[in-house]
Design an enzyme around this catalytic site. Structure first.
Site, mmCIF file in Angstrom:
data_model
loop_
_atom_site.group_PDB
_atom_site.id
_atom_site.type_symbol
_atom_site.label_atom_id
_atom_site.label_comp_id
_atom_site.label_asym_id
_atom_site.label_seq_id
_atom_site.Cartn_x
_atom_site.Cartn_y
_atom_site.Cartn_z
ATOM 1 N N GLY A 23 0.777 -1.245 0.000
ATOM 2 C CA GLY A 23 0.000 0.000 0.000
ATOM 3 C C GLY A 23 0.800 1.283 0.000
ATOM 4 C CB SER A 69 1.561 5.907 1.354
ATOM 5 O OG SER A 69 1.291 6.127 0.007
ATOM 6 C CB VAL A 101 -4.867 -7.011 -4.286
ATOM 7 C CG1 VAL A 101 -3.744 -6.708 -3.312
ATOM 8 C CG2 VAL A 101 -5.811 -5.820 -4.438
ATOM 9 C CE1 TYR A 130 -13.571 6.813 3.659
ATOM 10 C CE2 TYR A 130 -14.718 5.167 4.977
ATOM 11 C CZ TYR A 130 -13.558 5.637 4.395
ATOM 12 O OH TYR A 130 -12.398 4.917 4.532
ATOM 13 C CE LYS A 155 -11.021 1.783 4.795
ATOM 14 N NZ LYS A 155 -9.807 1.078 4.343
ATOM 15 C CB ILE A 175 -3.883 11.685 7.533
ATOM 16 C CG1 ILE A 175 -2.576 12.442 7.455
ATOM 17 C CG2 ILE A 175 -3.764 10.314 6.898
ATOM 18 C CD1 ILE A 175 -1.502 11.884 8.393
ATOM 19 C CB THR A 215 -3.170 9.677 1.662
ATOM 20 O OG1 THR A 215 -4.540 9.242 1.658
ATOM 21 C CG2 THR A 215 -2.612 9.608 3.070
ATOM 22 C CG LEU A 216 -2.979 9.036 -4.807
ATOM 23 C CD1 LEU A 216 -2.652 10.400 -5.395
ATOM 24 C CD2 LEU A 216 -2.030 7.970 -5.380
ATOM 25 C CB ALA A 217 -6.529 6.563 -0.587
HETATM 26 P P1 NAD Z 1 -2.647 5.869 -0.346
HETATM 27 O O1 NAD Z 1 -3.288 6.344 -1.591
HETATM 28 O O2 NAD Z 1 -1.277 6.319 -0.073
HETATM 29 O O3 NAD Z 1 -2.699 4.267 -0.267
HETATM 30 C C1 NAD Z 1 -3.688 3.488 -0.881
HETATM 31 C C2 NAD Z 1 -2.957 2.341 -1.530
HETATM 32 O O4 NAD Z 1 -3.877 1.391 -2.069
HETATM 33 C C3 NAD Z 1 -2.049 2.793 -2.686
HETATM 34 O O5 NAD Z 1 -0.713 2.426 -2.418
HETATM 35 C C4 NAD Z 1 -2.567 2.003 -3.876
HETATM 36 O O6 NAD Z 1 -1.531 1.563 -4.728
HETATM 37 C C5 NAD Z 1 -3.208 0.818 -3.167
HETATM 38 N N1 NAD Z 1 -4.114 0.103 -4.068
HETATM 39 C C6 NAD Z 1 -5.279 0.536 -4.625
HETATM 40 N N2 NAD Z 1 -5.750 -0.406 -5.462
HETATM 41 C C7 NAD Z 1 -4.868 -1.455 -5.433
HETATM 42 C C8 NAD Z 1 -4.799 -2.714 -6.065
HETATM 43 N N3 NAD Z 1 -5.734 -3.125 -6.934
HETATM 44 N N4 NAD Z 1 -3.762 -3.535 -5.768
HETATM 45 C C9 NAD Z 1 -2.801 -3.160 -4.897
HETATM 46 N N5 NAD Z 1 -2.804 -1.974 -4.264
HETATM 47 C C10 NAD Z 1 -3.825 -1.131 -4.539
HETATM 48 O O7 NAD Z 1 -3.635 6.340 0.847
HETATM 49 P P2 NAD Z 1 -3.715 5.988 2.400
HETATM 50 O O8 NAD Z 1 -4.670 6.986 2.938
HETATM 51 O O9 NAD Z 1 -2.381 5.847 2.999
HETATM 52 O O10 NAD Z 1 -4.490 4.600 2.379
HETATM 53 C C11 NAD Z 1 -4.065 3.429 3.045
HETATM 54 C C12 NAD Z 1 -5.218 2.803 3.791
HETATM 55 O O11 NAD Z 1 -5.574 3.637 4.889
HETATM 56 C C13 NAD Z 1 -6.491 2.619 2.987
HETATM 57 O O12 NAD Z 1 -7.075 1.381 3.322
HETATM 58 C C14 NAD Z 1 -7.371 3.758 3.484
HETATM 59 O O13 NAD Z 1 -8.750 3.489 3.329
HETATM 60 C C15 NAD Z 1 -6.967 3.765 4.929
HETATM 61 N N6 NAD Z 1 -7.339 4.966 5.689
HETATM 62 C C16 NAD Z 1 -7.029 6.200 5.204
HETATM 63 C C17 NAD Z 1 -7.363 7.328 5.953
HETATM 64 C C18 NAD Z 1 -7.013 8.707 5.450
HETATM 65 O O14 NAD Z 1 -7.624 9.676 5.903
HETATM 66 N N7 NAD Z 1 -6.058 8.837 4.545
HETATM 67 C C19 NAD Z 1 -7.999 7.193 7.203
HETATM 68 C C20 NAD Z 1 -8.290 5.912 7.675
HETATM 69 C C21 NAD Z 1 -7.948 4.800 6.899
#
Ligand code: NAD
Length: 271
Positions: free
Chosen positions: A13, A19, A65, A155, A162, A191, A193-195
Site C-alpha cells: 500500500g 502514504s 491485488v 464516505y 470498512k 489525513i 493522502t492520494l486515497a
Molecule cells: P494511499 O493512496 O497512499 O494508499 C492506498 C494504496 O492502495 C495505494 O498504495 C494504492 O496503490 C493501493 N491500491 C489501490 N488499489 C490497489 C490494487 N488493486 N492492488 C494493490 N494496491 C492497490 O492512501 P492511504 O490513505 O495511505 O491509504 C491506506 C489505507 O488507509 C487505505 O485502506 C485507506 O482506506 C486507509 N485509511 C485512510 C485514511 C485517510 O484519511 N487517509 C484514514 C483511515 C484509513
C-alpha cells in the site's frame, strides 16, 4: 535490541511519501525490521522504488491485488528468498471517486463489487497467503476508518467496505489465533493522502476534525506508524481481533465540544 529486530514484514500500500504505509515501513525499518515493499500498479514504481531502496527494502515488484499472477509471483519470491514472514501491513483501498460523494443509495453494482474486492477481499486473500509463511506466528495489521462504524458524509460505499474489513479482522483473528497469528486493524483519523483526496469534501473534514477531537488536533503519520510498530511487536502479544482507534479520541465522543456548539448554533441562528 530494537523492538522489531529479526522481524520480516511485508508492507502493501505504499503509493508515495504521503502514504500511511510508507510511514509504517520507515518506522518499522528504524525499529530493526526487514521490509518487503511491492507496489500496487506499474505507474507507482517510479515513486515507490526510491523510497523502498532508501530503507533497504526488498521485493520491490508489482502486486496488484486483482491480478493473481502478480500476487503469486510476489509470494513465490518471498518464499524462495526469505522462507518466512513475521508481519504484514494491508493498507489498500479503492473506489470510484464519483461515488465518494452524494448519496450511498446511488452506488452502482459494479463499483460496489470492485470496492469490496480491492478493499476487503484483498485482506482475506493476502492473509491466507501470508499465514502460510508465518511458521512462528505473526502479526497482520490493516487500516480502517470510522466510516465503517458510523455514517460519514460522502464516505459511502467505502464505509460499507470498512465495516466488512473490520468484521474480516475478527473472523481472520479467530481462524489464525491457534497458529499464533494476530490480526488487528488501526482505525486512523483522517489525513491527506492520494486515497483520501478522492473522498468528497475531504479538506473540510480535516479542518473540522482538528477542532472536534478531544486532543484538538489531527492524527499524524507518526501517530499511526507508532501504533503499527506496537502491533507488530511482541508488546502487543495478547491483542488480536481488535479495531484500535488512532484518531486523537474522535471516535470516543458523541457530541461536538461546547465551544464549537455555541459557534455552530450562532451561525445557524444568523441564517
Ligand atoms: P494511499 O493512496 O497512499 O494508499 C492506498 C494504496 O492502495 C495505494 O498504495 C494504492 O496503490 C493501493 N491500491 C489501490 N488499489 C490497489 C490494487 N488493486 N492492488 C494493490 N494496491 C492497490 O492512501 P492511504 O490513505 O495511505 O491509504 C491506506 C489505507 O488507509 C487505505 O485502506 C485507506 O482506506 C486507509 N485509511 C485512510 C485514511 C485517510 O484519511 N487517509 C484514514 C483511515 C484509513
Amino acid at each position: 535490541m530494537k523492538l522489531l529486530e529479526g522481524k520480516r514484514i511485508l508492507v502493501n500500500g505504499v503509493a508515495n511519501e504521503m502514504s500511511m504505509a510508507w510511514a509504517v515501513a520507515k518506522k518499522a525499518a528504524e525499529m530493526g525490521a526487514e521490509i518487503a515493499m511491492p507496489f500496487g500498479s506499474e505507474r507507482m514504481e517510479k515513486r515507490v522504488r526510491p523510497l523502498a531502496e532508501s530503507i533497504g527494502a526488498k521485493f520491490i515488484m508489482p502486486c496488484n491485488v486483482q491480478d493473481d499472477a502478480q500476487v503469486d509471483a510476489l509470494f513465490d519470491a518471498i518464499k524462495k528468498d526469505w522462507g518466512g514472514l513475521d508481519g504484514m501491513l494491508h493498507a489498500i483501498a479503492f473506489s470510484d471517486r464519483d461515488e465518494l460523494q452524494g448519496r450511498y443509495a446511488d452506488t452502482t453494482r459494479a463499483n460496489f463489487k470492485n470496492t469490496m474486492d480491492v478493499s476487503v477481499f484483498s485482506l482475506v486473500d493476502l492473509t491466507r497467503r501470508v499465514s502460510e509463511l508465518m511458521k512462528n506466528g505473526g502479526s497482520i495489521v490493516t487500516l480502517t476508518y470510522l466510516g465503517g462504524e458510523k455514517s460519514i458524509p460522502n464516505y459511502n460505499v467505502m464505509g460499507v467496505a470498512k465495516s466488512a474489513l473490520d468484521s474480516s479482522v475478527r473472523y481472520l483473528a479467530a481462524d489464525l489465533g491457534k497458529d499464533g497469528i494476530r490480526v488487528n486493524a488501526i482505525s486512523a483519523g483522517p489525513i491527506r493522502t492520494l486515497a483520501s483526496s478522492g473522498v468528497g469534501g475531504f479538506a473540510s473534514i480535516l479542518e473540522l476534525n482538528a477542532k472536534m477531537t478531544p486532543l484538538r488536533r489531527n492524527m499524524t503519520l507518526d501517530d499511526v506508524s507508532g501504533a503499527a510498530v506496537y502491533l507488530f511487536s511482541d508488546l502487543s502479544s495478547a491483542v488480536t481481533g481488535e479495531v484500535h482507534h488512532v484518531d486523537c479520541g474522535y471516535s470516543s465522543t458523541g457530541m461536538i465540544p461546547n465551544d464549537l456548539k455555541d459557534v455552530l448554533l450562532k451561525g445557524l441562528d444568523a441564517e
